[in-house]
Design a protein around this motif. Structure first.
Motif, mmCIF file in Angstrom:
data_model
loop_
_atom_site.group_PDB
_atom_site.id
_atom_site.type_symbol
_atom_site.label_atom_id
_atom_site.label_comp_id
_atom_site.label_asym_id
_atom_site.label_seq_id
_atom_site.Cartn_x
_atom_site.Cartn_y
_atom_site.Cartn_z
ATOM 1 N N THR A 1 52.393 38.556 38.904
ATOM 2 C CA THR A 1 51.134 37.955 38.474
ATOM 3 C C THR A 1 50.016 38.625 39.246
ATOM 4 O O THR A 1 50.066 38.745 40.464
ATOM 5 N N SER A 2 49.024 39.071 38.526
ATOM 6 C CA SER A 2 47.902 39.754 39.155
ATOM 7 C C SER A 2 46.753 38.770 39.330
ATOM 8 O O SER A 2 46.477 37.946 38.468
ATOM 9 N N SER A 3 46.089 38.885 40.485
ATOM 10 C CA SER A 3 44.952 38.001 40.723
ATOM 11 C C SER A 3 43.684 38.544 40.069
ATOM 12 O O SER A 3 42.678 37.857 40.014
ATOM 13 N N ARG A 4 43.755 39.795 39.592
ATOM 14 C CA ARG A 4 42.578 40.380 38.936
ATOM 15 C C ARG A 4 42.599 40.062 37.451
ATOM 16 O O ARG A 4 43.659 40.099 36.822
ATOM 17 N N PRO A 5 41.448 39.802 36.882
ATOM 18 C CA PRO A 5 41.426 39.556 35.435
ATOM 19 C C PRO A 5 41.603 40.870 34.675
ATOM 20 O O PRO A 5 41.199 41.927 35.127
ATOM 21 N N THR A 6 42.245 40.778 33.536
ATOM 22 C CA THR A 6 42.426 41.972 32.724
ATOM 23 C C THR A 6 41.154 42.245 31.939
ATOM 24 O O THR A 6 40.476 41.323 31.471
#
Length: 108
Positions: A46-51
């Motif tokens: 899970t990435s904390s940056r928005p796509t």
């Protein structure tokens, strides 16, 4: 002329012997193999940056913004070059006028 003073390298006094190196042999014991463990399932990343999704509208806005930045920077650079050229021309004209004034004074 000033000459820098280099520090003198101290020479060793007396007999210099390298330190004694002691190598101790070790024995290698074979290890016992481990029992096979259960397969590990990797956790989902899970990435904390928005796509960021580029739609045709946002791509067009980016191209337009980039073009505007290039045009503004180009206009600033051209205006600075023009200011330097005008200044150089005015200095050259002043130099010619002063030179002609000085030469006409010497003739009279």
């Amino acid at each position: 002329m000033l000459r820098p003073k280099l520090p003198a390298m101290p020479q060793p006094t007396g007999e210099v012997t390298p330190p004694a190196v002691v190598v101790e042999p070790t024995t290698i014991t074979p290890g016992t193999p481990d029992a096979p463990s259960a397969p590990v399932v990797p956790a989902p990343v899970t990435s904390s940056r928005p796509t960021v999704q580029l739609t045709p509208g946002t791509a067009l806005a980016l191209v337009g913004g980039g073009t505007a930045v290039v045009l503004v920077v180009g206009a600033v650079l051209v205006s600075m070059l023009l200011a330097v050229a005008v200044t150089a021309t005015s200095v050259a004209v002043c130099a010619v006028v002063l030179r002609s004034l000085i030469t006409t004074e010497r003739k009279h």
